[in-house]
Motif scaffolding. Structure first.
Motif, short mmCIF file in Angstrom:
data_model
loop_
_atom_site.label_atom_id
_atom_site.label_comp_id
_atom_site.label_asym_id
_atom_site.label_seq_id
_atom_site.Cartn_x
_atom_site.Cartn_y
_atom_site.Cartn_z
N MET A 145 5.86 8.21 -0.58
CA MET A 145 5.25 7.43 0.33
C MET A 145 6.55 7.04 1.19
O MET A 145 7.55 6.69 0.67
N SER A 146 6.63 7.22 2.65
CA SER A 146 7.57 6.96 3.43
C SER A 146 7.16 5.47 4.23
O SER A 146 5.99 5.62 4.62
N GLY A 147 7.95 4.90 4.68
CA GLY A 147 7.65 3.84 5.81
C GLY A 147 8.85 3.21 6.23
O GLY A 147 9.80 3.01 5.45
N LEU A 148 9.00 2.76 7.36
CA LEU A 148 10.30 2.31 7.99
C LEU A 148 10.13 0.91 8.30
O LEU A 148 11.10 0.36 8.70
N LEU A 149 9.10 0.56 8.63
CA LEU A 149 8.98 -0.75 8.99
C LEU A 149 9.09 -2.01 7.82
O LEU A 149 8.68 -1.55 6.71
N VAL A 150 9.37 -3.05 8.04
CA VAL A 150 9.51 -4.24 6.86
C VAL A 150 7.92 -4.25 6.34
O VAL A 150 7.80 -4.36 5.23
N LYS A 151 7.01 -4.29 7.25
CA LYS A 151 5.65 -4.44 6.92
C LYS A 151 5.26 -3.30 6.04
O LYS A 151 4.35 -3.46 5.21
N SER A 152 5.75 -2.25 6.02
CA SER A 152 5.51 -0.78 5.25
C SER A 152 5.86 -1.15 3.76
O SER A 152 5.35 -0.68 2.74
N THR A 153 6.88 -2.06 3.60
CA THR A 153 7.45 -2.11 2.15
C THR A 153 6.27 -3.12 1.58
O THR A 153 6.07 -2.89 0.29
N VAL A 154 5.70 -4.02 2.17
CA VAL A 154 4.29 -4.68 1.74
C VAL A 154 3.20 -3.77 1.58
O VAL A 154 2.37 -3.89 0.53
N VAL A 155 2.97 -2.94 2.42
CA VAL A 155 1.98 -1.81 2.11
C VAL A 155 2.38 -0.89 0.91
O VAL A 155 1.27 -0.95 0.09
N MET A 156 3.44 -0.68 0.37
CA MET A 156 3.87 0.15 -0.50
C MET A 156 3.49 -0.67 -1.79
O MET A 156 2.84 -0.24 -2.69
N LYS A 157 3.67 -1.78 -1.82
CA LYS A 157 3.33 -2.79 -3.00
C LYS A 157 1.99 -2.73 -3.18
O LYS A 157 1.38 -2.69 -3.98
N GLU A 158 1.26 -3.04 -2.13
CA GLU A 158 -0.24 -3.06 -2.10
C GLU A 158 -0.79 -1.72 -2.64
O GLU A 158 -1.90 -1.77 -3.40
N ASN A 159 -0.11 -0.83 -2.16
CA ASN A 159 -0.65 0.60 -2.58
C ASN A 159 -0.33 0.55 -4.04
O ASN A 159 -1.43 1.25 -5.05
N LEU A 160 0.61 0.38 -4.66
CA LEU A 160 0.97 0.42 -6.33
C LEU A 160 0.01 -0.60 -6.87
O LEU A 160 -0.64 -0.15 -7.84
N LEU A 193 5.95 -4.53 -11.34
CA LEU A 193 4.33 -4.81 -11.09
C LEU A 193 3.52 -3.61 -11.42
O LEU A 193 2.19 -3.64 -11.56
N TYR A 194 4.06 -2.36 -11.38
CA TYR A 194 3.39 -1.14 -11.35
C TYR A 194 3.55 -0.59 -12.73
O TYR A 194 4.57 -0.53 -13.57
N SER A 195 2.30 -0.25 -13.12
CA SER A 195 2.25 0.28 -14.78
C SER A 195 2.59 1.93 -14.78
O SER A 195 2.44 2.34 -15.83
N GLY A 196 3.06 2.36 -13.63
CA GLY A 196 3.24 3.88 -13.62
C GLY A 196 4.75 4.13 -13.52
O GLY A 196 5.52 3.30 -13.56
N GLU A 197 5.00 5.27 -13.03
CA GLU A 197 6.54 5.51 -12.59
C GLU A 197 6.86 5.49 -11.21
O GLU A 197 6.16 6.13 -10.46
#
Ligand code: B1M
Length: 216
Positions: A145-160, A193-197
């Protein structure tokens, strides 16, 4: 202007006329990847700084991005390719929901594809559901997953978190990259927070070495 500065200028000014001739001249002196990494990306960095400080307006950033993309497309056939075409593993690659930035993601695609991986690049603004569906459908070995916006770091967290919840965290190692991320955020906060790798890739080459490690 010397060739290198002229190429950087083309990215900054969004000037495409004569681009191919300059790229050909650069190709005569060094490999395609070196031109991208040492010259063109420096131009994009300046664009980011000018935009960030209000000295450049969005439509011009878009023009710069288009010249960057055209340059990468022109240089791609000149890049070295490994023989093991796609045989090292398969990764689904996406820019996360709400984010349109794809130059970095597409570079990761090129580097991985040229080095033995099969890349299923599903594009920009992809929800976690779409990403997981693609991973399932293509029997992927990993997700990027790629993301350049600060907002995207939150999205990545939600995705995990969503992957945890769906019980698929252990199925796919996840690679994260993009300018707003930091190694500490991924390796401390997200890993906790993530149970995978989950791994952080600073650039496309670290993405490649991580894939080599994950698939070993
Ligand atoms: Co945007 N933009 N942009 N932009 N843009 C940034 C990211 C920004 C930092 C500029 C700034 O303010 N200085 C800023 C974000 C600020 C923040 O979130 N705090 C920003 C903003 C604000 C916006 C908009 C919101 C502007 C607006 O509309 N008002 C808007 C967002 C729209 C949206 O997404 N919903 C927007 C739009 C755009 C354009 C469309 C004009 C264009 C994108 C065109 C495109 O990608 N097709 C654009 C551009 C070009 C940029 C900057 C200038 C350059 C990005 C880039 O392509 N860099 C950027 C400034 C910056 O990044 N400092 C900026 C080159 C690229 C190769 O680097 O993607 O980081 P990068 O990839 C690197 C590594 O990060 C890594 O590998 C690559 C190198 O090898 N990597 C991975 C990336 N993904 C990876 C995945 C991996 C592994 C490694 O594994 C999966």
């Amino acid at each position: 202007l010397p060739l290198d500065e002229r190429l950087q200028r083309r990215i900054i000014d969004g000037e495409r006329t004569g681009l191919e001739a300059d790229l050909d001249a650069a190709l005569a002196t060094r490999p395609a990847l070196a031109i991208i990494n040492d010259t063109l990306l420096a131009g994009m960095k300046t664009v980011g700084e000018l935009f960030g400080s209000g000295q450049m307006q969005l439509p011009f950033v878009l023009q710069s991005a288009e010249v960057m993309k055209a340059s990468v497309a022109y240089l791609e056939p000149h890049m070295e390719k490994a023989d093991d075409d796609g045989g090292k593993g398969r990764i689904v690659l996406a820019t996360v929901k709400g984010d349109v930035h794809d130059i970095g993601k597409n570079l990761v695609d090129i580097i991985l594809s040229n080095n033995g991986y099969e890349v299923v690049n599903i594009g920009i603004k992809q929800s976690i559901s779409a990403i997981l569906e693609a991973a399932e459908e293509h029997a992927a070995d990993a997700i990027g997953m790629s993301g350049l916006l600060v907002k995207s770091t939150v999205v990545m967290k939600e995705n995990l978190e969503e992957m945890n919840q769906r019980g698929v965290a252990r199925r796919w190692p996840v690679l994260l990259g993009g300018a707003a991320l930091t190694r500490a955020f991924v390796e401390d906060d997200l890993r906790a927070l993530y149970s995978g790798e989950v791994h952080y890739a600073r650039d496309a080459f670290e993405g490649l070495s991580l894939m080599d490690r994950v698939m070993a």
